[in-house]
Design a protein around this motif. Structure first.
Motif, PDB file in Angstrom:
ATOM      1  N   TYR A  21       0.832  -1.202   0.000  1.00  0.00           N
ATOM      2  CA  TYR A  21       0.000   0.000   0.000  1.00  0.00           C
ATOM      3  C   TYR A  21       0.873   1.261   0.000  1.00  0.00           C
ATOM      4  CZ  TYR A  21      -4.303  -2.592   1.275  1.00  0.00           C
ATOM      5  OH  TYR A  21      -5.397  -3.423   1.297  1.00  0.00           O
ATOM      6  N   ARG A  22       1.923   1.247   0.825  1.00  0.00           N
ATOM      7  CA  ARG A  22       2.795   2.422   0.910  1.00  0.00           C
ATOM      8  C   ARG A  22       3.437   2.716  -0.445  1.00  0.00           C
ATOM      9  NH1 ARG A  22       6.309   0.530   4.142  1.00  0.00           N
ATOM     10  NH2 ARG A  22       5.022   0.851   5.995  1.00  0.00           N
ATOM     11  N   ARG A  23       3.900   1.668  -1.117  1.00  0.00           N
ATOM     12  CA  ARG A  23       4.497   1.859  -2.433  1.00  0.00           C
ATOM     13  C   ARG A  23       3.459   2.370  -3.439  1.00  0.00           C
ATOM     14  NH1 ARG A  23       7.950  -2.614  -5.094  1.00  0.00           N
ATOM     15  NH2 ARG A  23       8.239  -0.817  -6.475  1.00  0.00           N
ATOM     16  N   LEU A  24       2.264   1.841  -3.377  1.00  0.00           N
ATOM     17  CA  LEU A  24       1.211   2.319  -4.280  1.00  0.00           C
ATOM     18  C   LEU A  24       0.953   3.802  -4.065  1.00  0.00           C
ATOM     19  CD1 LEU A  24      -1.354  -0.627  -4.039  1.00  0.00           C
ATOM     20  CD2 LEU A  24      -0.086   0.037  -6.089  1.00  0.00           C
ATOM     21  N   ARG A  25       0.815   4.207  -2.809  1.00  0.00           N
ATOM     22  CA  ARG A  25       0.543   5.619  -2.522  1.00  0.00           C
ATOM     23  C   ARG A  25       1.653   6.524  -3.048  1.00  0.00           C
ATOM     24  NH1 ARG A  25      -0.822   3.438   2.609  1.00  0.00           N
ATOM     25  NH2 ARG A  25       1.125   4.276   3.488  1.00  0.00           N
ATOM     26  N   ASN A  26       2.903   6.068  -2.899  1.00  0.00           N
ATOM     27  CA  ASN A  26       4.045   6.908  -3.250  1.00  0.00           C
ATOM     28  C   ASN A  26       4.423   6.827  -4.723  1.00  0.00           C
ATOM     29  OD1 ASN A  26       4.329   7.809  -0.615  1.00  0.00           O
ATOM     30  ND2 ASN A  26       5.722   6.145  -0.051  1.00  0.00           N
ATOM     31  N   GLU A  27       4.282   5.649  -5.323  1.00  0.00           N
ATOM     32  CA  GLU A  27       4.773   5.447  -6.679  1.00  0.00           C
ATOM     33  C   GLU A  27       3.676   5.407  -7.737  1.00  0.00           C
ATOM     34  OE1 GLU A  27       7.339   2.009  -6.856  1.00  0.00           O
ATOM     35  OE2 GLU A  27       7.969   2.304  -4.772  1.00  0.00           O
ATOM     36  N   CYS A  28       2.496   4.926  -7.360  1.00  0.00           N
ATOM     37  CA  CYS A  28       1.440   4.730  -8.357  1.00  0.00           C
ATOM     38  C   CYS A  28       0.080   4.840  -7.692  1.00  0.00           C
ATOM     39  CB  CYS A  28       1.612   3.359  -9.018  1.00  0.00           C
ATOM     40  SG  CYS A  28       0.600   3.120 -10.483  1.00  0.00           S
ATOM     41  N   PRO A  29      -0.307   6.064  -7.271  1.00  0.00           N
ATOM     42  CA  PRO A  29      -1.549   6.217  -6.508  1.00  0.00           C
ATOM     43  C   PRO A  29      -2.811   5.859  -7.286  1.00  0.00           C
ATOM     44  CG  PRO A  29      -0.636   8.353  -7.082  1.00  0.00           C
ATOM     45  CD  PRO A  29       0.411   7.347  -7.432  1.00  0.00           C
ATOM     46  N   VAL A  30      -2.720   5.899  -8.624  1.00  0.00           N
ATOM     47  CA  VAL A  30      -3.818   5.398  -9.459  1.00  0.00           C
ATOM     48  C   VAL A  30      -3.261   4.192 -10.203  1.00  0.00           C
ATOM     49  CG1 VAL A  30      -5.524   5.953 -11.229  1.00  0.00           C
ATOM     50  CG2 VAL A  30      -4.718   7.741  -9.671  1.00  0.00           C
ATOM     51  N   TYR A  31      -3.611   3.020  -9.735  1.00  0.00           N
ATOM     52  CA  TYR A  31      -2.964   1.775 -10.148  1.00  0.00           C
ATOM     53  C   TYR A  31      -3.871   1.001 -11.092  1.00  0.00           C
ATOM     54  CZ  TYR A  31      -1.098  -2.998  -9.657  1.00  0.00           C
ATOM     55  OH  TYR A  31      -0.605  -4.258  -9.892  1.00  0.00           O
ATOM     56  N   TYR A  32      -3.266   0.394 -12.118  1.00  0.00           N
ATOM     57  CA  TYR A  32      -4.019  -0.487 -13.017  1.00  0.00           C
ATOM     58  C   TYR A  32      -3.433  -1.886 -12.964  1.00  0.00           C
ATOM     59  CZ  TYR A  32      -6.327  -2.509 -17.065  1.00  0.00           C
ATOM     60  OH  TYR A  32      -7.071  -3.326 -17.882  1.00  0.00           O
ATOM     61  N   ASN A  33      -4.279  -2.858 -12.667  1.00  0.00           N
ATOM     62  CA  ASN A  33      -3.866  -4.251 -12.645  1.00  0.00           C
ATOM     63  C   ASN A  33      -4.209  -4.876 -13.995  1.00  0.00           C
ATOM     64  OD1 ASN A  33      -4.358  -7.232 -12.320  1.00  0.00           O
ATOM     65  ND2 ASN A  33      -3.564  -6.806 -10.258  1.00  0.00           N
ATOM     66  N   GLU A  34      -3.172  -5.166 -14.781  1.00  0.00           N
ATOM     67  CA  GLU A  34      -3.394  -5.686 -16.135  1.00  0.00           C
ATOM     68  C   GLU A  34      -3.886  -7.129 -16.126  1.00  0.00           C
ATOM     69  OE1 GLU A  34       0.122  -5.155 -18.417  1.00  0.00           O
ATOM     70  OE2 GLU A  34       0.042  -2.949 -18.339  1.00  0.00           O
ATOM     71  N   ARG A  35      -3.503  -7.870 -15.112  1.00  0.00           N
ATOM     72  CA  ARG A  35      -3.899  -9.279 -15.065  1.00  0.00           C
ATOM     73  C   ARG A  35      -5.399  -9.429 -14.844  1.00  0.00           C
ATOM     74  NH1 ARG A  35      -1.987 -13.599 -10.404  1.00  0.00           N
ATOM     75  NH2 ARG A  35      -3.236 -15.383 -11.131  1.00  0.00           N
ATOM     76  N   HIS A  36      -5.946  -8.631 -13.917  1.00  0.00           N
ATOM     77  CA  HIS A  36      -7.361  -8.764 -13.568  1.00  0.00           C
ATOM     78  C   HIS A  36      -8.222  -7.618 -14.105  1.00  0.00           C
ATOM     79  CE1 HIS A  36      -6.699 -12.219 -10.998  1.00  0.00           C
ATOM     80  NE2 HIS A  36      -5.730 -11.577 -10.373  1.00  0.00           N
ATOM     81  N   HIS A  37      -7.591  -6.627 -14.719  1.00  0.00           N
ATOM     82  CA  HIS A  37      -8.310  -5.536 -15.385  1.00  0.00           C
ATOM     83  C   HIS A  37      -9.173  -4.714 -14.422  1.00  0.00           C
ATOM     84  CE1 HIS A  37      -6.910  -7.454 -19.029  1.00  0.00           C
ATOM     85  NE2 HIS A  37      -7.555  -8.561 -18.708  1.00  0.00           N
TER      86      HIS A  37
END
Length: 401
Positions: A21-37
């Protein structure tokens, strides 16, 4: 950033999602999961805004990620999976069961349930926060409110638990044409029609309301059955998981637990901090309806499934000071565990009441304990995060008899 991966069905990530979660907030706060769309939001400010945006972010396709992606046929009455104005109408009916006045009236009964769960265990060397308390107290409480006979309550609890299970690493299997019926509640409704009482089923059978078309009517039977299934499922499963975290987190913070044992007036604030620190419902989903939406300069296309990571938002250092620390003295800062806006959890007053009463009664009997993590077992579900067992070894103090 290519090594940054998150999905709520990954069991290894879910064991401790907070570094991810911390990495998502700092590096990619709007995240796209390509595997599960699906898309995901992890920062407090974005999740807060998204929760309140019922115009563009719809709940009508569900609030669980795999349900949104499956786009099932929704039966009428699942008010948590409706948008205003229909949601507003149905929510107003159900919320009458959870008013402050109603909560004050049932506190003594909840305490009696709690005492009945705990007293037989006094004198033993251990007890289980989930098996002995979390699996019992919420179901007894919902059973009392809804008028579900005692003998039938274990079946309701088992059903609520089972419908949210998924295989590790895989989303739940959602049937597009038969998602949610609440069939098991039909017989209770029929019985209450002939045997009215002072409970939620009887109240819902008799309530008249103005629906979204302006028509004054009573609830259709299927609406009522689904209402009950939603209330029972949410009340049993999510609140039940709170008790496992209560045992674990306070077992790991004995100094703060000792403060609570010495001063029960601090317990309500401790329950709020527990809800922030380890929310039983770590995320909710929305469907991006007619128009694209933009967060942090990133466009999320219309038609997307969007995961709102409540547990990540609750640990966002942009909003909370020292968010990874459990602190019962933390000043209120608005955790998002119960949501926001129109879909704020209707049962929040009941969950808070059960948490407070349970912790008071536990601390009266066992002011000190150690959790036995070798025997603790995680619940394998992505929708509700918690434990199937959380055994505690009691440590008696010299001043206890």
């Amino acid at each position: 950033m290519t090594d940054l991966y998150y999905d709520p069905w990954d069991f290894d990530i879910d064991l401790d999602p907070y570094p991810t979660y911390r990495r998502l907030r700092n590096e990619c706060p709007v995240y796209y999961n390509e595997r599960h769309h699906f898309w995901g939001l992890s920062r407090y400010a974005d999740v807060d805004v998204a929760l309140k945006d019922t115009a563009r972010l719809s709940s009508a396709k569900g609030d669980i990620l795999e349900v949104v992606m499956a786009d099932p046929v929704m039966p009428p009455g699942i008010f948590i999976n409706e948008d205003p104005p229909l949601h507003t109408v149905h929510r107003a009916i159900v919320s009458k069961a959870f008013t402050p006045k109603k909560m004050r009236a049932i506190e003594d009964k909840i305490r009696a349930f709690c005492v009945a769960c705990l007293d037989p265990l006094v004198g033993g060397e251990r007890f289980d926060f989930v098996q002995d308390l979390g699996a019992e107290l919420p179901m007894r409480t919902i059973g009392m409110l809804a008028g579900i006979p005692d003998a039938e309550q274990p079946a309701v609890r088992a059903h609520a638990n089972q419908v949210l299970r998924n295989e590790p690493g895989k989303p739940m299997d959602i049937k597009k044409d038969h998602y949610f019926t609440g069939d098991m509640f039909g017989e209770y409704v029929e019985w209450r029609e002939k045997n009215p009482s002072d409970d939620l089923i009887t109240e819902l059978l008799n309530v008249e309301f103005e629906d979204e078309t302006g028509t004054t009517r009573k609830l259709a039977k299927q609406e009522l059955i689904v209402f009950l299934a939603v209330v029972a499922g949410a009340g049993v499963e999510t609140t039940g998981r709170l008790f496992g975290w209560m045992g674990k987190v306070l077992g790991e913070h004995p100094d703060q637990r000792n403060e609570l044992a010495a001063d029960h007036s601090r317990i309500p604030a401790a329950i709020e901090e527990l809800l922030r620190f380890e929310p039983p419902g770590p995320h909710v989903a929305r469907y991006v309806a007619a128009d694209d939406v933009t967060f942090q300069g990133q466009t999320v296309p219309a038609g997307s499934a969007l995961l709102l990571m409540l547990a990540s938002a609750n640990r966002d250092e942009r909003h909370f000071e020292n968010p990874d620390a459990f602190d019962i003295h933390r000043k209120p800062a608005g955790h998002l565990t119960f949501g926001r806006g129109a879909h704020f959890c209707v049962g929040a007053p009941l969950a808070r009441l059960e948490g407070r009463v349970a912790l008071e009664e536990v601390l009266k009997r066992w002011p000190e304990w150690d959790v036995d993590m070798t025997e603790a077992r995680r619940s394998r579900t992505s929708t509700v995060r918690g434990w199937d067992t959380m055994p505690a070894v009691v440590r008696w103090r010299e001043d206890q008899t």
